[in-house]
Design a protein around this motif. Sequence first.
Motif, short mmCIF file in Angstrom:
data_model
loop_
_atom_site.label_atom_id
_atom_site.label_comp_id
_atom_site.label_asym_id
_atom_site.label_seq_id
_atom_site.Cartn_x
_atom_site.Cartn_y
_atom_site.Cartn_z
N GLY A 19 6.35 18.22 3.65
CA GLY A 19 5.49 17.65 4.67
C GLY A 19 5.53 16.14 4.64
O GLY A 19 6.31 15.52 3.89
N LEU A 20 4.70 15.53 5.46
CA LEU A 20 4.62 14.07 5.49
C LEU A 20 3.99 13.54 4.20
O LEU A 20 3.06 14.15 3.65
CB LEU A 20 3.77 13.61 6.68
CG LEU A 20 4.42 13.72 8.06
CD1 LEU A 20 3.38 13.47 9.15
CD2 LEU A 20 5.56 12.73 8.19
N ILE A 24 0.59 14.55 1.68
CA ILE A 24 0.78 14.84 0.25
C ILE A 24 -0.07 13.91 -0.59
O ILE A 24 -0.70 14.34 -1.57
CB ILE A 24 2.28 14.73 -0.12
CG1 ILE A 24 3.06 15.86 0.58
CG2 ILE A 24 2.48 14.78 -1.63
CD1 ILE A 24 4.56 15.72 0.51
N LEU A 25 -0.14 12.63 -0.22
CA LEU A 25 -1.00 11.69 -0.95
C LEU A 25 -2.46 12.12 -0.84
O LEU A 25 -3.20 12.11 -1.83
CB LEU A 25 -0.83 10.27 -0.43
CG LEU A 25 0.50 9.60 -0.69
CD1 LEU A 25 0.53 8.22 -0.05
CD2 LEU A 25 0.79 9.49 -2.17
N ARG A 26 -2.88 12.50 0.36
CA ARG A 26 -4.26 12.95 0.57
C ARG A 26 -4.56 14.17 -0.28
O ARG A 26 -5.56 14.22 -0.99
CB ARG A 26 -4.48 13.26 2.06
CG ARG A 26 -5.91 13.71 2.37
CD ARG A 26 -6.05 14.34 3.75
NE ARG A 26 -5.21 15.54 3.81
CZ ARG A 26 -4.30 15.76 4.75
NH1 ARG A 26 -4.10 14.90 5.72
NH2 ARG A 26 -3.57 16.88 4.74
N ASP A 27 -3.67 15.17 -0.22
CA ASP A 27 -3.89 16.41 -0.97
C ASP A 27 -3.87 16.18 -2.48
O ASP A 27 -4.53 16.91 -3.23
CB ASP A 27 -2.83 17.45 -0.60
CG ASP A 27 -2.94 17.91 0.85
OD1 ASP A 27 -3.98 17.64 1.49
OD2 ASP A 27 -1.96 18.52 1.34
N ALA A 37 -4.34 5.20 11.31
CA ALA A 37 -4.55 6.65 11.17
C ALA A 37 -3.24 7.44 11.19
O ALA A 37 -3.21 8.60 11.56
CB ALA A 37 -5.51 7.16 12.23
N GLY A 38 -2.15 6.78 10.81
CA GLY A 38 -0.88 7.50 10.73
C GLY A 38 -0.08 7.53 12.01
O GLY A 38 0.87 8.30 12.12
N ALA A 39 -0.43 6.69 12.96
CA ALA A 39 0.29 6.66 14.24
C ALA A 39 1.64 5.95 14.13
O ALA A 39 2.47 6.05 15.02
CB ALA A 39 -0.56 5.99 15.32
N GLY A 40 1.83 5.20 13.04
CA GLY A 40 3.10 4.51 12.83
C GLY A 40 3.25 3.23 13.63
O GLY A 40 4.36 2.74 13.81
N ARG A 59 9.95 2.07 3.84
CA ARG A 59 9.70 3.06 4.89
C ARG A 59 8.20 3.20 5.09
O ARG A 59 7.41 2.89 4.19
CB ARG A 59 10.29 4.42 4.48
CG ARG A 59 11.71 4.34 4.05
CD ARG A 59 12.73 5.18 4.72
NE ARG A 59 12.39 6.42 5.31
CZ ARG A 59 12.83 7.60 4.88
NH1 ARG A 59 13.58 7.69 3.79
NH2 ARG A 59 12.52 8.70 5.52
N LEU A 60 7.81 3.71 6.24
CA LEU A 60 6.41 3.98 6.52
C LEU A 60 6.02 5.32 5.89
O LEU A 60 6.63 6.34 6.16
CB LEU A 60 6.15 4.04 8.03
CG LEU A 60 6.35 2.76 8.82
CD1 LEU A 60 6.12 3.03 10.30
CD2 LEU A 60 5.44 1.67 8.33
N VAL A 61 4.99 5.30 5.06
CA VAL A 61 4.53 6.52 4.39
C VAL A 61 4.02 7.53 5.42
O VAL A 61 4.25 8.73 5.28
CB VAL A 61 3.44 6.18 3.35
CG1 VAL A 61 2.82 7.43 2.77
CG2 VAL A 61 4.01 5.30 2.24
N CYS A 62 3.39 7.05 6.48
CA CYS A 62 2.80 7.96 7.46
C CYS A 62 3.83 8.72 8.28
O CYS A 62 3.50 9.74 8.90
CB CYS A 62 1.86 7.20 8.40
SG CYS A 62 2.67 6.07 9.55
N LYS A 63 5.08 8.27 8.30
CA LYS A 63 6.11 8.90 9.12
C LYS A 63 7.28 9.45 8.31
O LYS A 63 8.29 9.87 8.88
CB LYS A 63 6.64 7.90 10.16
CG LYS A 63 5.61 7.48 11.18
CD LYS A 63 5.21 8.66 12.03
CE LYS A 63 4.18 8.28 13.06
NZ LYS A 63 3.66 9.44 13.77
N THR A 64 7.17 9.44 6.98
CA THR A 64 8.26 9.88 6.12
C THR A 64 7.97 11.26 5.54
O THR A 64 6.89 11.49 4.99
CB THR A 64 8.49 8.87 4.97
OG1 THR A 64 8.77 7.58 5.54
CG2 THR A 64 9.63 9.28 4.08
#
Length: 90
Positions: A19-20, A24-27, A37-40, A59-64
């Motif tokens: 997954g993104l 994974i960081l949140r979980d 909010a992860g819109a990139g 790289r952007l964490v929210c889109k990787t």
Amino acid sequence: MFLTVIKDGTEHHIETEGGLLKGILRDSRIPFSFPCAGAGICGKCKALISEDGEIFRERLVCKTYAKDKMVVKLPDQSKKRPSITEISVK
């Protein structure tokens, strides 16, 4: 799959189904800020990421999406960066 997240000098070894990275960081309860909010669109969640021992690339964490054996070096977000207004006033 397994990945390593390095934050504030501490290595977190995470087993995940993928997954993104944001999710994974949140979980995994690793705090990290996503101002848009992860819109990139803001570019403030950049991290250095290596896949399978490759060179680290920003790289952007929210889109990787996570990949097996990925290493993610998170920046220190606690340091306040000056805004454009603060820079232009000086």
